[in-house]
Design a protein around this motif. Structure first.
Motif, PDB file in Angstrom:
ATOM      1  N   ARG A 165       0.833  -1.204   0.000  1.00 18.45           N
ATOM      2  CA  ARG A 165       0.000   0.000   0.000  1.00 18.45           C
ATOM      3  C   ARG A 165       0.868   1.254   0.000  1.00 18.45           C
ATOM      4  NH1 ARG A 165      -2.419   3.560   3.577  1.00 18.45           N
ATOM      5  NH2 ARG A 165      -4.546   4.158   3.011  1.00 18.45           N
ATOM      6  N   THR A 166       1.893   1.275   0.852  1.00 20.56           N
ATOM      7  CA  THR A 166       2.772   2.436   0.953  1.00 20.56           C
ATOM      8  C   THR A 166       3.577   2.640  -0.320  1.00 20.56           C
ATOM      9  OG1 THR A 166       2.966   2.123   3.342  1.00 20.56           O
ATOM     10  CG2 THR A 166       4.645   3.480   2.278  1.00 20.56           C
ATOM     11  N   LEU A 167       4.110   1.555  -0.877  1.00 24.30           N
ATOM     12  CA  LEU A 167       4.924   1.666  -2.082  1.00 24.30           C
ATOM     13  C   LEU A 167       4.113   2.175  -3.270  1.00 24.30           C
ATOM     14  CD1 LEU A 167       7.104  -1.576  -1.853  1.00 24.30           C
ATOM     15  CD2 LEU A 167       7.851   0.790  -1.517  1.00 24.30           C
ATOM     16  N   VAL A 168       2.888   1.689  -3.411  1.00 27.32           N
ATOM     17  CA  VAL A 168       2.051   2.150  -4.528  1.00 27.32           C
ATOM     18  C   VAL A 168       1.662   3.614  -4.337  1.00 27.32           C
ATOM     19  CG1 VAL A 168      -0.165   1.845  -5.714  1.00 27.32           C
ATOM     20  CG2 VAL A 168       1.210  -0.151  -5.092  1.00 27.32           C
ATOM     21  N   LEU A 169       1.349   4.002  -3.089  1.00 27.09           N
ATOM     22  CA  LEU A 169       1.077   5.418  -2.842  1.00 27.09           C
ATOM     23  C   LEU A 169       2.288   6.277  -3.223  1.00 27.09           C
ATOM     24  CD1 LEU A 169      -0.846   5.542   0.575  1.00 27.09           C
ATOM     25  CD2 LEU A 169      -1.697   6.256  -1.668  1.00 27.09           C
ATOM     26  N   GLY A 170       3.482   5.796  -2.888  1.00 28.52           N
ATOM     27  CA  GLY A 170       4.690   6.522  -3.266  1.00 28.52           C
ATOM     28  C   GLY A 170       4.848   6.607  -4.772  1.00 28.52           C
ATOM     29  N   ALA A 171       4.578   5.500  -5.472  1.00 23.50           N
ATOM     30  CA  ALA A 171       4.676   5.498  -6.936  1.00 23.50           C
ATOM     31  C   ALA A 171       3.679   6.473  -7.554  1.00 23.50           C
ATOM     32  CB  ALA A 171       4.436   4.088  -7.465  1.00 23.50           C
ATOM     33  N   LEU A 177       3.928  14.006  -9.344  1.00 22.96           N
ATOM     34  CA  LEU A 177       4.993  15.006  -9.427  1.00 22.96           C
ATOM     35  C   LEU A 177       5.454  15.168 -10.870  1.00 22.96           C
ATOM     36  CD1 LEU A 177       7.004  16.916  -8.056  1.00 22.96           C
ATOM     37  CD2 LEU A 177       8.512  14.944  -7.704  1.00 22.96           C
ATOM     38  N   GLU A 178       5.603  14.064 -11.591  1.00 21.52           N
ATOM     39  CA  GLU A 178       6.024  14.138 -12.996  1.00 21.52           C
ATOM     40  C   GLU A 178       5.037  14.947 -13.821  1.00 21.52           C
ATOM     41  OE1 GLU A 178       6.166  13.350 -17.173  1.00 21.52           O
ATOM     42  OE2 GLU A 178       4.530  12.724 -15.832  1.00 21.52           O
ATOM     43  N   ASN A 179       3.741  14.733 -13.587  1.00 21.88           N
ATOM     44  CA  ASN A 179       2.730  15.462 -14.349  1.00 21.88           C
ATOM     45  C   ASN A 179       2.750  16.953 -14.015  1.00 21.88           C
ATOM     46  OD1 ASN A 179       0.105  15.647 -15.943  1.00 21.88           O
ATOM     47  ND2 ASN A 179      -0.559  16.370 -13.930  1.00 21.88           N
ATOM     48  N   VAL A 180       2.833  17.274 -12.730  1.00 18.36           N
ATOM     49  CA  VAL A 180       2.836  18.677 -12.319  1.00 18.36           C
ATOM     50  C   VAL A 180       4.089  19.385 -12.831  1.00 18.36           C
ATOM     51  CG1 VAL A 180       3.023  20.201 -10.309  1.00 18.36           C
ATOM     52  CG2 VAL A 180       1.349  18.345 -10.316  1.00 18.36           C
ATOM     53  N   TRP A 181       5.223  18.698 -12.798  1.00 22.39           N
ATOM     54  CA  TRP A 181       6.484  19.333 -13.183  1.00 22.39           C
ATOM     55  C   TRP A 181       6.706  19.355 -14.694  1.00 22.39           C
ATOM     56  CZ3 TRP A 181       9.175  22.699 -10.826  1.00 22.39           C
ATOM     57  CH2 TRP A 181      10.475  23.017 -11.250  1.00 22.39           C
ATOM     58  N   PHE A 182       5.916  18.612 -15.442  1.00 24.48           N
ATOM     59  CA  PHE A 182       6.162  18.455 -16.875  1.00 24.48           C
ATOM     60  C   PHE A 182       6.331  19.780 -17.623  1.00 24.48           C
ATOM     61  CE2 PHE A 182       4.986  17.928 -21.294  1.00 24.48           C
ATOM     62  CZ  PHE A 182       5.775  16.865 -21.678  1.00 24.48           C
ATOM     63  N   PRO A 183       5.444  20.762 -17.466  1.00 25.00           N
ATOM     64  CA  PRO A 183       5.629  22.003 -18.250  1.00 25.00           C
ATOM     65  C   PRO A 183       6.936  22.717 -17.967  1.00 25.00           C
ATOM     66  CG  PRO A 183       3.914  22.284 -16.577  1.00 25.00           C
ATOM     67  CD  PRO A 183       4.234  20.824 -16.642  1.00 25.00           C
ATOM     68  N   ALA A 184       7.481  22.561 -16.749  1.00 27.30           N
ATOM     69  CA  ALA A 184       8.739  23.225 -16.413  1.00 27.30           C
ATOM     70  C   ALA A 184       9.917  22.631 -17.180  1.00 27.30           C
ATOM     71  CB  ALA A 184       8.995  23.124 -14.909  1.00 27.30           C
ATOM     72  N   GLN A 185       9.725  21.458 -17.774  1.00 24.49           N
ATOM     73  CA  GLN A 185      10.802  20.872 -18.564  1.00 24.49           C
ATOM     74  C   GLN A 185      11.130  21.708 -19.797  1.00 24.49           C
ATOM     75  OE1 GLN A 185      10.965  16.462 -19.070  1.00 24.49           O
ATOM     76  NE2 GLN A 185       9.010  16.484 -17.975  1.00 24.49           N
ATOM     77  N   HIS A 186      10.173  22.545 -20.231  1.00 20.43           N
ATOM     78  CA  HIS A 186      10.464  23.413 -21.380  1.00 20.43           C
ATOM     79  C   HIS A 186      11.678  24.284 -21.084  1.00 20.43           C
ATOM     80  CE1 HIS A 186       8.689  25.413 -25.103  1.00 20.43           C
ATOM     81  NE2 HIS A 186       9.860  25.993 -24.900  1.00 20.43           N
ATOM     82  N   ALA A 266      10.705  12.645  -4.520  1.00 18.13           N
ATOM     83  CA  ALA A 266      11.494  13.577  -5.323  1.00 18.13           C
ATOM     84  C   ALA A 266      12.744  12.907  -5.879  1.00 18.13           C
ATOM     85  CB  ALA A 266      11.875  14.801  -4.490  1.00 18.13           C
ATOM     86  N   ALA A 267      13.423  12.126  -5.040  1.00 17.19           N
ATOM     87  CA  ALA A 267      14.644  11.453  -5.484  1.00 17.19           C
ATOM     88  C   ALA A 267      14.337  10.443  -6.592  1.00 17.19           C
ATOM     89  CB  ALA A 267      15.318  10.761  -4.306  1.00 17.19           C
ATOM     90  N   SER A 268      13.201   9.759  -6.500  1.00 18.99           N
ATOM     91  CA  SER A 268      12.817   8.795  -7.544  1.00 18.99           C
ATOM     92  C   SER A 268      12.584   9.503  -8.869  1.00 18.99           C
ATOM     93  CB  SER A 268      11.554   8.037  -7.126  1.00 18.99           C
ATOM     94  OG  SER A 268      11.780   7.276  -5.955  1.00 18.99           O
ATOM     95  N   TYR A 269      11.895  10.635  -8.810  1.00 17.69           N
ATOM     96  CA  TYR A 269      11.647  11.389 -10.041  1.00 17.69           C
ATOM     97  C   TYR A 269      12.951  11.909 -10.641  1.00 17.69           C
ATOM     98  CZ  TYR A 269      10.326  15.121 -13.200  1.00 17.69           C
ATOM     99  OH  TYR A 269      10.223  15.937 -14.310  1.00 17.69           O
ATOM    100  N   VAL A 270      13.815  12.478  -9.803  1.00 19.15           N
ATOM    101  CA  VAL A 270      15.094  13.001 -10.284  1.00 19.15           C
ATOM    102  C   VAL A 270      15.952  11.866 -10.852  1.00 19.15           C
ATOM    103  CG1 VAL A 270      17.268  14.071  -9.557  1.00 19.15           C
ATOM    104  CG2 VAL A 270      15.096  15.014  -8.775  1.00 19.15           C
ATOM    105  N   ALA A 271      15.946  10.706 -10.197  1.00 21.50           N
ATOM    106  CA  ALA A 271      16.707   9.556 -10.694  1.00 21.50           C
ATOM    107  C   ALA A 271      16.195   9.129 -12.065  1.00 21.50           C
ATOM    108  CB  ALA A 271      16.612   8.397  -9.705  1.00 21.50           C
ATOM    109  N   TYR A 272      14.875   9.120 -12.228  1.00 23.07           N
ATOM    110  CA  TYR A 272      14.300   8.774 -13.533  1.00 23.07           C
ATOM    111  C   TYR A 272      14.768   9.758 -14.607  1.00 23.07           C
ATOM    112  CZ  TYR A 272      10.912   8.750 -17.324  1.00 23.07           C
ATOM    113  OH  TYR A 272      10.338   8.743 -18.572  1.00 23.07           O
ATOM    114  N   ARG A 273      14.711  11.056 -14.273  1.00 20.84           N
ATOM    115  CA  ARG A 273      15.151  12.069 -15.232  1.00 20.84           C
ATOM    116  C   ARG A 273      16.643  11.918 -15.548  1.00 20.84           C
ATOM    117  NH1 ARG A 273      12.617  16.953 -15.524  1.00 20.84           N
ATOM    118  NH2 ARG A 273      14.296  17.409 -17.019  1.00 20.84           N
ATOM    119  N   ALA A 274      17.434  11.569 -14.536  1.00 20.94           N
ATOM    120  CA  ALA A 274      18.877  11.424 -14.728  1.00 20.94           C
ATOM    121  C   ALA A 274      19.207  10.218 -15.601  1.00 20.94           C
ATOM    122  CB  ALA A 274      19.573  11.295 -13.378  1.00 20.94           C
TER     123      ALA A 274
END
Length: 385
Positions: A165-171, A177-186, A266-274
């Protein structure tokens, strides 16, 4: 002897398993555990396709002219098709969701599907879309935001306590976060685009540069490249980082109730981007800045949750996030390419906005019983009537 299960037989068995559940019902009906798991595994797959497609898409648009049938759009469409199928199941059967989650998923899918043809029309009428912050794109983000929020609520209210339950909530927090931050990628791709131009090796194909220049009514020069690469005010990026990104992490931390959840998300998202941009760069697509500073802000969010009073937590947390994100942005800028820095007063405005959003989130989380301890209390009450 080795037995091989044919795809046709597997599909038949899956249909036979699913058909008994295809009955009309109201949201909140009792959902069998195996069906609940399948539905939410399906959502994780759908969002994964959408994230992969979106990541490729933003890089694609800094290299090539837009194409409705571009591979990133097709990859994204796979995720959309899965999400649409799951939405229909939730709306028709009522399985796996309460009424609020069902409405959020339904409205989110509707807004997204309305935005798709509007975006196509926008490109037909106006040509190249210079910014990811356009109205039709914002509708896509809002639709996805509602969708992910509905799925998060459905999982929060229906999943049994435990590590899964916790892991899926984190995912789901990472997807949000990816969706909210997406426009800033421009802006993050834009600064690399300008740097590539200054080196004399532009990443965009000549046809894209010429199309953008013609649309702006000017020659292909550095000013045109800057206008294409950074089409919104420089102040937007840090303010958006302080306010929009951090409020997602605040909600994720409250809903899981686990220490360092915000930092992990946040670290998971940044790791994915990296990981994703080097893969794109190897295949010839443009590179981008990676928002490592988000991790520093996330850590401040986690530390703020050591404060028990919600009002004091929101005010102190907003101040800490603003100061630390500002310093992290400067350090990242000194060590690595980032969107242009702005004055501390601009960051302070983002901090004030975050404080308002955080106070509102504290109220909403309590009002709608979305804190981790609220669900634990429900479980205890159910186990010990």
């Amino acid at each position: 002897m080795k037995f091989v299960v044919s795809p046709k037989r597997s599909a038949t068995q899956a249909i036979q398993w699913a058909l008994p559940y295809w009955t009309r019902g109201k949201a909140g009906r009792q959902t069998p555990e195996d069906l609940f798991r399948v539905l939410y595994f399906g959502w994780l797959v759908a969002f994964s396709f959408k994230v992969l497609g979106a990541s490729w898409d933003v890089s694609w648009h800094f290299k090539w002219l837009r194409d409705d049938l571009a591979p990133p759009h097709l990859l994204n469409s796979v995720g959309t098709a899965i999400a649409l199928t799951l939405t229909i199941i939730h709306l028709y059967t009522g399985y796996g969701v309460d009424r609020t989650a069902q409405r959020l998923i339904g409205w989110g899918t509707a807004v997204f599907l309305i935005a798709v043809p509007l975006d196509l029309i926008n490109h037909r009428v106006n040509g190249l879309d210079i910014t990811s912050w356009s109205p039709s794109h914002m509708m896509l983000y809002i639709g996805t935001l509602l969708m992910v929020s509905g799925v998060t609520r459905g999982w929060f209210t229906g999943a049994p306590p435990g590590r899964t339950r916790t892991l899926v909530l984190g995912a789901l927090g990472v997807f949000l976060l990816e969706n909210v931050w997406f426009p800033a990628q421009h802006q993050e791709y834009g600064v690399f685009g300008i740097a590539a131009w200054d080196r004399g090796r532009p990443e965009a194909e000549p046809i894209l540069l010429q199309f953008a220049a013609d649309q702006m009514g000017r020659a292909i020069d550095r000013d045109m490249v800057v206008k294409f690469s950074l089409p919104v005010p420089d102040e937007l990026y840090p303010v958006y980082g302080v306010a929009a990104a951090m409020i997602v992490l605040v909600v994720a931390r409250a809903m899981t109730g686990r220490v360092l959840t915000a930092t992990a998300v946040a670290a998971s998202y940044v790791a994915y981007r990296a990981v994703i941009w080097p893969l794109l760069a190897v295949t010839g697509f443009p590179r981008s800045a990676v928002p490592v500073f988000l991790i520093a802000g996330a850590l401040m969010v986690d530390l703020a949750f050591l404060i028990r009073n919600p009002v004091l937590r929101a005010l102190a947390g907003s101040l800490a996030v603003t100061v630390v994100v500002g310093q992290a942005l400067r350090l990242q800028s000194a060590a690595y390419l980032t969107p242009p820095l702005v004055s501390p007063m601009v960051l302070a405005a983002g901090g004030v906005l975050l404080a308002v959003l955080w106070l509102g989130a504290e109220w909403a989380l309590t009002r709608f019983r979305l804190r981790a301890q609220d669900m634990e209390a429900v479980v205890r009450a159910t186990a010990n009537p």
